[in-house]
Design a protein around this motif. Structure first.
Motif, mmCIF file in Angstrom:
data_model
loop_
_atom_site.group_PDB
_atom_site.id
_atom_site.type_symbol
_atom_site.label_atom_id
_atom_site.label_comp_id
_atom_site.label_asym_id
_atom_site.label_seq_id
_atom_site.Cartn_x
_atom_site.Cartn_y
_atom_site.Cartn_z
ATOM 1 N N MET A 127 1.068 -0.929 -0.067
ATOM 2 C CA MET A 127 -0.114 0.383 -0.518
ATOM 3 C C MET A 127 0.956 1.438 0.032
ATOM 4 S SD MET A 127 -2.831 -1.307 -0.211
ATOM 5 C CE MET A 127 -4.033 -0.077 0.275
ATOM 6 N N GLN A 128 0.392 2.262 -1.001
ATOM 7 C CA GLN A 128 1.725 3.445 -0.949
ATOM 8 C C GLN A 128 1.103 4.278 -0.521
ATOM 9 O OE1 GLN A 128 3.843 3.368 -3.151
ATOM 10 N NE2 GLN A 128 3.461 1.513 -2.663
ATOM 11 N N PRO A 129 1.969 5.794 0.013
ATOM 12 C CA PRO A 129 1.338 6.543 1.027
ATOM 13 C C PRO A 129 0.087 7.320 0.436
ATOM 14 C CG PRO A 129 3.661 6.853 0.770
ATOM 15 C CD PRO A 129 2.819 5.404 -0.319
ATOM 16 N N ARG A 130 -0.331 7.265 -1.087
ATOM 17 C CA ARG A 130 -1.489 7.711 -1.452
ATOM 18 C C ARG A 130 -1.992 7.166 -2.261
ATOM 19 N NH1 ARG A 130 0.921 12.695 -5.050
ATOM 20 N NH2 ARG A 130 1.659 10.334 -6.316
ATOM 21 N N ARG A 131 -3.527 7.310 -1.663
ATOM 22 C CA ARG A 131 -4.504 6.362 -1.990
ATOM 23 C C ARG A 131 -3.800 5.781 -3.519
ATOM 24 N NH1 ARG A 131 -9.296 4.346 -0.255
ATOM 25 N NH2 ARG A 131 -10.657 3.168 -2.079
ATOM 26 N N GLU A 132 -4.078 7.022 -4.746
ATOM 27 C CA GLU A 132 -4.611 7.346 -5.977
ATOM 28 C C GLU A 132 -3.468 6.338 -6.236
ATOM 29 O OE1 GLU A 132 -3.393 11.994 -4.464
ATOM 30 O OE2 GLU A 132 -4.653 10.023 -4.568
ATOM 31 N N ASP A 133 -1.941 6.466 -5.993
ATOM 32 C CA ASP A 133 -0.641 5.942 -6.753
ATOM 33 C C ASP A 133 -0.574 4.148 -6.165
ATOM 34 O OD1 ASP A 133 0.443 7.973 -6.431
ATOM 35 O OD2 ASP A 133 1.407 8.336 -4.747
ATOM 36 N N THR A 134 -1.714 4.257 -4.950
ATOM 37 C CA THR A 134 -1.741 2.227 -4.736
ATOM 38 C C THR A 134 -2.841 2.471 -6.186
ATOM 39 O OG1 THR A 134 -2.009 2.939 -2.769
ATOM 40 C CG2 THR A 134 -2.978 0.630 -2.855
ATOM 41 N N LEU A 135 -3.704 2.887 -6.724
ATOM 42 C CA LEU A 135 -4.988 2.810 -7.289
ATOM 43 C C LEU A 135 -4.193 2.257 -8.564
ATOM 44 C CD1 LEU A 135 -7.539 1.846 -8.268
ATOM 45 C CD2 LEU A 135 -7.806 3.958 -8.657
ATOM 46 N N ARG A 136 -2.950 3.084 -9.083
ATOM 47 C CA ARG A 136 -2.673 3.501 -10.549
ATOM 48 C C ARG A 136 -1.932 2.057 -10.042
ATOM 49 N NH1 ARG A 136 0.745 7.319 -10.001
ATOM 50 N NH2 ARG A 136 -1.416 8.901 -9.995
ATOM 51 N N LEU A 137 -1.323 1.572 -9.159
ATOM 52 C CA LEU A 137 -0.353 0.049 -9.564
ATOM 53 C C LEU A 137 -1.155 -0.974 -9.566
ATOM 54 C CD1 LEU A 137 1.885 0.373 -6.778
ATOM 55 C CD2 LEU A 137 2.574 -0.073 -8.793
ATOM 56 N N VAL A 138 -2.423 -0.974 -8.720
ATOM 57 C CA VAL A 138 -3.659 -2.030 -9.138
ATOM 58 C C VAL A 138 -3.694 -2.036 -9.990
ATOM 59 C CG1 VAL A 138 -5.777 -2.651 -8.720
ATOM 60 C CG2 VAL A 138 -4.005 -1.845 -6.803
ATOM 61 N N ARG A 139 -4.223 -1.082 -11.112
ATOM 62 C CA ARG A 139 -4.441 -1.078 -12.276
ATOM 63 C C ARG A 139 -3.249 -1.144 -13.741
ATOM 64 N NH1 ARG A 139 -9.432 -1.066 -11.060
ATOM 65 N NH2 ARG A 139 -10.491 0.181 -10.153
ATOM 66 N N ARG A 140 -2.297 -0.655 -12.728
ATOM 67 C CA ARG A 140 -0.942 -1.309 -14.331
ATOM 68 C C ARG A 140 -1.071 -2.842 -13.665
ATOM 69 N NH1 ARG A 140 4.390 1.589 -12.574
ATOM 70 N NH2 ARG A 140 4.938 0.306 -14.556
ATOM 71 N N ALA A 141 -1.243 -3.366 -12.580
ATOM 72 C CA ALA A 141 -0.919 -5.169 -12.822
ATOM 73 C C ALA A 141 -2.123 -5.730 -13.492
ATOM 74 C CB ALA A 141 -0.418 -5.339 -11.693
ATOM 75 N N GLU A 142 -3.725 -5.325 -13.373
ATOM 76 C CA GLU A 142 -4.900 -5.437 -14.025
ATOM 77 C C GLU A 142 -4.380 -5.485 -15.901
ATOM 78 O OE1 GLU A 142 -9.595 -5.038 -13.503
ATOM 79 O OE2 GLU A 142 -7.853 -3.563 -13.385
#
Length: 219
Positions: A127-142
């Motif tokens: 989990m990243q400090p910023r929620r949007e960075d975490t979501l960006r990682l999830v989308r890239r993996a998907e």
């Protein structure tokens, strides 16, 4: 070969500071010792003269049909010990039919790793400090085709890595996946793929003489 044989051969080829990163545990290593003791306490129940017709090591796991229950756990910065890094690891996983979990702190972009893979991939997520960075990682993996997320929830702060400190290993915590635009520390400015590599360790250890020579790749 047993696992201990691989450890012995690795010790002959990998510089001591790098071994401290790979083998080292947090603080005094009490949890690591307990984990090893628990593993060694597992006993297989032997059954002789049993009917093995139809026996199969395969399993169905989270929508995947796997030939065996062996999964490669997430490990950071494969390029520290091999120039091809995670791309070589996923090739080996595909050749053995093994599922692999790619680390957030991999030394290559998750898309590049996925392109080289010939088998299913899961993505380990910090989990990243910023929620949007975490979501960006999830989308890239998907988008890259990773089939599941393995979320690490017990690392809100970095642990005390005393073995690494004593061995003089430069402190690398930036990840290619988590921060695509991260500012590289001075010791990492020669790496092109985001994570540290062999050359990253050469300069900080140059004063060590023989240790610096040991960093050169062997044939």
């Amino acid at each position: 070969m047993a696992l201990c044989d691989y450890e012995r051969h690795a010790a002959e080829r990998i510089p001591a500071p790098l071994r401290a990163y790979i083998d080292g545990a947090g603080a005094d290593g009490l949890t690591a010792d307990a984990n090893l003791a628990a593993w060694q306490a597992i006993r297989l129940q032997g059954r002789v003269l049993a009917d093995l017709r139809g026996a199969d090591t395969g399993l169905h796991l989270l929508g995947l049909d796997l030939p065996h229950p062996l999964i490669l756990a997430p490990v950071a910065f494969h390029r520290l010990v091999h120039p091809e890094g995670e791309t070589a690891t996923v090739l080996a996983a595909g050749a053995t039919g093994s599922l692999i979990v790619v680390s957030t702190q991999a030394s290559l972009p998750l898309e590049q790793i996925a392109t080289a893979a010939h088998g299913p991939l899961w993505f380990q997520l910090y989990m990243q400090p910023r929620r949007e960075d975490t979501l960006r990682l999830v989308r890239r993996a998907e988008d890259a085709g990773y089939r599941a997320l393995v979320v690490t929830v017990d690392a809100p702060v970095n642990g005390l890595r005393n073995m690494e400190q004593r061995a003089g290993l430069p402190h690398h915590r930036s990840a290619q996946h988590a921060r695509p635009r991260w500012r590289k520390p001075r010791s990492q400015r020669d790496t092109r793929h985001g994570g540290p590599g062999w050359s990253s360790l050469a300069r900080p250890l140059r004063a060590g003489g023989s240790r610096h020579r040991a960093l050169r790749r062997r044939p």
